[in-house]
Design a protein around this motif. Structure first.
Motif, PDB file in Angstrom:
ATOM      1  N   UNK A 116      34.955  53.434  54.777  1.00 33.52           N
ATOM      2  CA  UNK A 116      36.167  53.110  54.029  1.00 33.52           C
ATOM      3  C   UNK A 116      36.427  51.610  54.057  1.00 33.52           C
ATOM      4  N   UNK A 117      36.988  51.086  52.966  1.00 30.79           N
ATOM      5  CA  UNK A 117      37.379  49.673  52.927  1.00 30.79           C
ATOM      6  C   UNK A 117      38.503  49.383  53.908  1.00 30.79           C
ATOM      7  N   UNK A 118      39.203  50.431  54.363  1.00 28.65           N
ATOM      8  CA  UNK A 118      40.282  50.258  55.322  1.00 28.65           C
ATOM      9  C   UNK A 118      39.792  49.704  56.658  1.00 28.65           C
ATOM     10  N   UNK A 163      16.609  53.905  58.000  1.00 30.56           N
ATOM     11  CA  UNK A 163      17.375  52.995  57.152  1.00 30.56           C
ATOM     12  C   UNK A 163      18.832  53.470  57.145  1.00 30.56           C
ATOM     13  N   UNK A 164      19.756  52.620  57.574  1.00 27.44           N
ATOM     14  CA  UNK A 164      21.169  52.985  57.647  1.00 27.44           C
ATOM     15  C   UNK A 164      21.947  52.200  56.602  1.00 27.44           C
ATOM     16  N   UNK A 165      22.561  52.928  55.665  1.00 24.86           N
ATOM     17  CA  UNK A 165      23.327  52.322  54.577  1.00 24.86           C
ATOM     18  C   UNK A 165      24.788  52.740  54.728  1.00 24.86           C
ATOM     19  N   UNK A 166      25.665  51.759  54.891  1.00 29.13           N
ATOM     20  CA  UNK A 166      27.096  52.018  55.073  1.00 29.13           C
ATOM     21  C   UNK A 166      27.825  51.601  53.814  1.00 29.13           C
ATOM     22  N   UNK A 167      28.530  52.557  53.216  1.00 31.27           N
ATOM     23  CA  UNK A 167      29.272  52.310  51.979  1.00 31.27           C
ATOM     24  C   UNK A 167      30.769  52.340  52.299  1.00 31.27           C
ATOM     25  N   UNK A 168      31.467  51.267  51.931  1.00 28.72           N
ATOM     26  CA  UNK A 168      32.911  51.189  52.166  1.00 28.72           C
ATOM     27  C   UNK A 168      33.656  51.215  50.823  1.00 28.72           C
ATOM     28  N   UNK A 169      34.099  52.368  50.384  1.00 31.34           N
ATOM     29  CA  UNK A 169      34.845  52.437  49.128  1.00 31.34           C
ATOM     30  C   UNK A 169      36.335  52.209  49.346  1.00 31.34           C
ATOM     31  N   UNK A 170      37.031  51.751  48.308  1.00 38.24           N
ATOM     32  CA  UNK A 170      38.486  51.813  48.315  1.00 38.24           C
ATOM     33  C   UNK A 170      38.906  53.221  47.908  1.00 38.24           C
ATOM     34  N   UNK A 171      40.097  53.391  47.352  1.00 35.11           N
ATOM     35  CA  UNK A 171      40.562  54.700  46.914  1.00 35.11           C
ATOM     36  C   UNK A 171      39.616  55.277  45.855  1.00 35.11           C
ATOM     37  N   UNK A 172      39.143  56.503  46.100  1.00 35.74           N
ATOM     38  CA  UNK A 172      38.257  57.190  45.156  1.00 35.74           C
ATOM     39  C   UNK A 172      39.105  58.156  44.340  1.00 35.74           C
ATOM     40  N   UNK A 173      38.896  58.172  43.019  1.00 32.33           N
ATOM     41  CA  UNK A 173      39.693  59.032  42.153  1.00 32.33           C
ATOM     42  C   UNK A 173      38.782  59.750  41.164  1.00 32.33           C
ATOM     43  N   UNK A 174      39.337  60.743  40.510  1.00 31.17           N
ATOM     44  CA  UNK A 174      38.603  61.509  39.512  1.00 31.17           C
ATOM     45  C   UNK A 174      39.091  62.941  39.508  1.00 31.17           C
ATOM     46  N   UNK A 175      38.475  63.764  38.685  1.00 28.19           N
ATOM     47  CA  UNK A 175      38.884  65.152  38.559  1.00 28.19           C
ATOM     48  C   UNK A 175      38.772  65.867  39.901  1.00 28.19           C
ATOM     49  N   UNK A 176      39.877  66.468  40.353  1.00 29.99           N
ATOM     50  CA  UNK A 176      39.876  67.182  41.618  1.00 29.99           C
ATOM     51  C   UNK A 176      40.364  66.392  42.797  1.00 29.99           C
ATOM     52  N   UNK A 177      40.739  65.124  42.595  1.00 29.50           N
ATOM     53  CA  UNK A 177      41.229  64.305  43.705  1.00 29.50           C
ATOM     54  C   UNK A 177      42.586  64.819  44.174  1.00 29.50           C
ATOM     55  N   UNK A 178      42.879  64.616  45.433  1.00 29.93           N
ATOM     56  CA  UNK A 178      44.171  65.009  45.982  1.00 29.93           C
ATOM     57  C   UNK A 178      44.938  63.800  46.484  1.00 29.93           C
TER      58      UNK A 178
END
Length: 312
Positions: A116-118, A163-178
């Motif tokens: 997470x970007x947090x 191989x270790x890949x770390x992905x830091x997303x901000x808020x993820x949105x789309x159909x089905x998000x809560x």
């Protein structure tokens, strides 16, 4: 033989979208889930009782013939917190470290971790987005548990050939998000007037479609990707613009009225909603150029098109 992928949290918002994507692209998918739901016929589901209760030996069995792990499962951030904050560390940190050790033992070639970007903080300064090499500054147990998991994964990658890949997303949105995104969407759909007409902040968002594209490229990349990456739609939006886009996607009239941000913050504090208002009014922007260069990727899905999409 076609690669086999193990996806944790396969029944979650992100995990389900990933399962659909990889099945459609011909991969063999093993989905680790809690509960008995099996929504996709072509996914090999592996039910567990509790992520943190799975031993290293049990993970090794689930990792048989797996080339890539995408670890999405987590105890997610909750505005009201959890009864026992140690749960964040048990599920998000310790369980991730155990899975990584088992994956390395099983010969998994790439471990992709959804963080997470947090980890970098709750807010950014105007004109200065978060960068992947910024110092960590987690502000709550959820973010700290993710940061500790990142460190454990990085150490595991250094000790092994994985191989270790770390992905830091901000808020993820789309159909089905809560969560809060869904709550704001419901307020807009009801046609309620909202006091965000003067909120001109900058927040990075990430469409689930763009995240799936990125993780697909991460999986297919033949060269090493080890490292930490921030990812977003590439276009920051204000809360005012987000509400406008939500209204347009539902065919509702935009009902915004101006209210000074200082007043919104005072009202939020009085109502016990300070954190919610701070996020609606503050900046949180991330720089995603490094992952765009690494994957030769550009976001294909816009806020407007994703909000307008309705699942059949």
């Amino acid at each position: 033989m076609t690669e086999r992928i193990l996806i944790t949290g396969a029944n979650g918002f992100v995990g389900k979208a990933l399962c659909k994507y990889f099945v459609a692209h011909g991969y063999r998918v093993r989905g680790v889930v809690r509960g008995k739901k099996r929504p996709l016929a072509d996914v090999e589901y592996a039910p567990i009782h509790d992520l943190a209760s799975v031993s290293r030996a049990e993970w090794t069995g689930l990792l048989d013939d797996v080339q890539v792990v995408i670890h999405c499962a987590a105890l997610v951030h909750q505005m009201q917190g959890v009864a026992d904050p140690d749960e964040y560390y048990r599920v998000n940190t310790a369980a991730t470290a155990t899975l990584a050790e088992a994956a390395a033992d099983a010969g998994v070639s790439r471990f992709i971790f959804l963080s997470t970007a947090k980890v970098l903080g709750e807010f950014t300064r105007p004109g200065r987005p978060f960068r992947a090499d910024d110092s960590a500054n987690p502000q709550d147990d959820y973010a700290r548990s993710k940061w500790l998991a990142e460190q454990a994964l990085t150490e595991s990658g250094i000790r092994t050939d994985m191989d270790v890949v770390i992905i830091r997303p901000p808020l993820i949105y789309g159909s089905g998000v809560g969560g809060n995104f869904e709550l704001l969407m419901k307020l807009v759909e009801k046609g309620l007037p909202l006091p965000f007409g003067s909120v001109d902040n900058k927040r990075s968002l990430l469409a689930i479609n763009n995240l799936v594209d990125v993780l697909g490229l991460c999986l297919r990349k033949s060269e090493s990707l080890s490292g930490t990456y921030l990812v977003s739609d590439g276009n920051d939006v204000s809360t005012r613009d987000l509400v406008t886009a939500m209204a347009m996607s539902t065919g509702k009239s935009v009902r915004l009225f101006p209210c000074p941000v200082t007043v919104l913050r005072v009202i939020g504090a009085c109502l016990g909603k300070k954190t919610v208002i701070d996020r609606l009014c503050g900046d949180l922007s991330v720089e995603c150029a490094p992952i765009q260069r690494a994957l030769d990727w550009h976001p294909r899905h816009s806020l407007q098109t994703v909000l307008a999409y309705k699942e059949p």
